[in-house]
Write a protein that holds these residues in place. Structure first.
Motif, PDB file in Angstrom:
ATOM      1  N   THR A 132     -96.231  90.177   3.495  1.00 37.31           N
ATOM      2  CA  THR A 132     -95.797  91.534   3.837  1.00 37.31           C
ATOM      3  C   THR A 132     -95.062  92.188   2.678  1.00 37.31           C
ATOM      4  O   THR A 132     -95.311  93.356   2.340  1.00 37.31           O
ATOM      5  CB  THR A 132     -94.887  91.501   5.080  1.00 37.31           C
ATOM      6  N   TYR A 161     -89.526  95.876   6.027  1.00 35.50           N
ATOM      7  CA  TYR A 161     -90.576  95.351   6.903  1.00 35.50           C
ATOM      8  C   TYR A 161     -90.595  93.825   6.896  1.00 35.50           C
ATOM      9  O   TYR A 161     -90.806  93.194   7.931  1.00 35.50           O
ATOM     10  CB  TYR A 161     -91.947  95.873   6.466  1.00 35.50           C
ATOM     11  N   CYS A 221     -90.705 102.623  13.102  1.00 28.73           N
ATOM     12  CA  CYS A 221     -91.764 101.659  13.421  1.00 28.73           C
ATOM     13  C   CYS A 221     -91.240 100.519  14.286  1.00 28.73           C
ATOM     14  O   CYS A 221     -91.930 100.049  15.201  1.00 28.73           O
ATOM     15  CB  CYS A 221     -92.369 101.113  12.128  1.00 28.73           C
ATOM     16  N   ALA A 242     -92.416  99.483  18.130  1.00 27.91           N
ATOM     17  CA  ALA A 242     -92.836  98.123  18.477  1.00 27.91           C
ATOM     18  C   ALA A 242     -92.306  97.696  19.834  1.00 27.91           C
ATOM     19  O   ALA A 242     -92.945  96.907  20.547  1.00 27.91           O
ATOM     20  CB  ALA A 242     -92.357  97.144  17.397  1.00 27.91           C
ATOM     21  N   SER A 295     -92.630  89.585  13.375  1.00 26.56           N
ATOM     22  CA  SER A 295     -93.238  90.869  13.009  1.00 26.56           C
ATOM     23  C   SER A 295     -92.362  92.089  13.236  1.00 26.56           C
ATOM     24  O   SER A 295     -92.617  93.137  12.621  1.00 26.56           O
ATOM     25  CB  SER A 295     -94.549  91.065  13.789  1.00 26.56           C
ATOM     26  N   HIS A 346     -88.824  94.313  12.989  1.00 26.45           N
ATOM     27  CA  HIS A 346     -87.929  94.395  11.846  1.00 26.45           C
ATOM     28  C   HIS A 346     -86.481  94.035  12.154  1.00 26.45           C
ATOM     29  O   HIS A 346     -85.937  93.072  11.611  1.00 26.45           O
ATOM     30  CB  HIS A 346     -87.998  95.808  11.256  1.00 26.45           C
ATOM     31  N   TRP A 401     -97.195  97.810   8.829  1.00 23.35           N
ATOM     32  CA  TRP A 401     -97.095  97.351  10.224  1.00 23.35           C
ATOM     33  C   TRP A 401     -98.327  96.521  10.575  1.00 23.35           C
ATOM     34  O   TRP A 401     -98.220  95.470  11.216  1.00 23.35           O
ATOM     35  CB  TRP A 401     -96.977  98.569  11.132  1.00 23.35           C
TER      36      TRP A 401
END
Length: 348
Positions: free
Chosen positions: A98, A123, A155, A159, A184, A186, A333
């Motif tokens: 990532t 991220y 983001c 999620a 996954s 943050h 993402w």
């Protein structure tokens, strides 16, 4: 400066009220949003950009450091080892993929300043906290920091609503779903809000996996600090130790000497504090009451810092790079969600 700190405290109180009324909205998310709102309200805009700016900037930097130090008390080495080496290796792979992928793509897209670095950090590690830590050693522009925090927070908040809808279509049991969320999503608060929808088994695994990612903050900051020092040394010497800068030899009292004084430490003090708190937590000498108090203080400090960072967001300026920033956020993402999902399938 006191006016800005007072406004940050008021922002935290308002964010706490929002969180109490809407428990699904994490305190830190509410703090960022309220900071952005305060920066654009006709009545508050003048204060935020004027007399309160110094205090809000101080909150965004110094209080962020203190919050990161206390974040170390959430991590125990025994808990990490209990996950097993396969899961730890999976998290390392997801973070590396990532971070490198997002940073590379952001540079290819031509994003300004340190935005690719900061977004990649947020991220891959732990959202706004990681962005704040890395911005300290990279001396990033406040606008780049604010934009990156806003994107990562948005983001991560999405999620909370999206990932629970994907659990059953993706064929994930509760524990596997928790690990996917931990690898996954943050921010720690966003991880909790997302994973709790699948029950205590999912929540426990999600928090542990997330804290493994948090543990990677210290080595990442150390590597970046080393890189910044190396770049500064190259700039001062111009690639040759014998060249002069500003009329004086590098390392003297001219521009080169001043740059030497501004070099960040190899390992920043707040990162050492984070590691010390992790070591202390691993000894199991702290009572539950002390840990709960520290967790509350950490949450409030980070909320004040994020309110300060949110108040630095200028939406009209953001719109000029908004499409590219949003595109990078979406791509990052997809990368972290896909890599995490594959990693969970391999290790379950």
């Amino acid at each position: 400066m006191s006016y800005g700190l007072g406004l940050a405290v008021a922002g935290v109180a308002a964010a706490w009220g929002v969180h109490r009324l809407l428990p699904a909205v994490p305190l830190l998310t509410a703090a960022v949003v309220l900071g952005i709102v305060a920066a654009h309200l006709p009545g508050a805009r003048g204060l935020v950009r004027g007399v309160c700016r110094a205090g809000l900037s101080l909150a965004g930097k110094r209080l962020m450091r203190l919050g990161i130090v206390l974040l170390g008390l959430k991590l125990s080495l025994n808990d990490v080892l209990g996950l097993g080496w396969a899961t730890v290796a999976m998290v390392l792979g997801v973070v590396a993929a990532t971070f490198c992928g997002t940073w590379w793509l952001g540079r290819r897209m031509g994003l300004r300043g340190d935005q690719p670095l900061l977004i990649a950090t947020g991220y891959s590690i732990c959202g706004a906290s990681a962005i704040g830590a890395v911005s300290e050693v990279s001396d990033s522009d406040e606008r780049d920091v604010a934009t990156s925090v806003a994107l990562v927070t948005l983001c991560g908040t999405l999620a909370i609503a999206v990932l629970p809808l994907l659990q059953h279509p993706l064929g994930l049991g509760d524990a596997a779903f928790g690990r996917w969320v931990g690898a996954s999503v943050h921010d720690v608060g966003q991880v909790v809000a997302t994973a709790q929808t699948a029950g205590p088994a999912a929540l426990g695994d999600a928090v542990l996996v997330k804290l493994v990612r948090v543990a990677l903050l210290a080595p990442l900051v150390a590597v970046l600090a080393t890189s910044v020092r190396a770049r500064g040394r190259v700039k001062r010497t111009g690639g040759s130790g014998g060249q002069e800068i500003g009329g004086q030899e590098a390392g003297g009292q001219g521009a080169g000497g001043q740059e030497a004084k501004r070099r960040p430490p190899l390992v920043p003090l707040f990162v050492l504090g984070f590691l010390a708190m992790t070591a202390l937590r691993s000894t199991d000498v702290l009572s539950t009451a002390v840990l709960d108090t520290a967790a509350t203080a950490q949450e409030l400090l980070l909320a004040a810092a994020l309110f300060g960072l949110g108040s630095a967001v200028h939406l009209p300026s953001l719109t000029r790079t908004g499409v590219r920033v949003a595109a990078l956020g979406l791509c990052a993402w997809v990368v972290i969600a896909g890599a995490s999902y594959g990693g969970v399938l391999l290790t379950t």
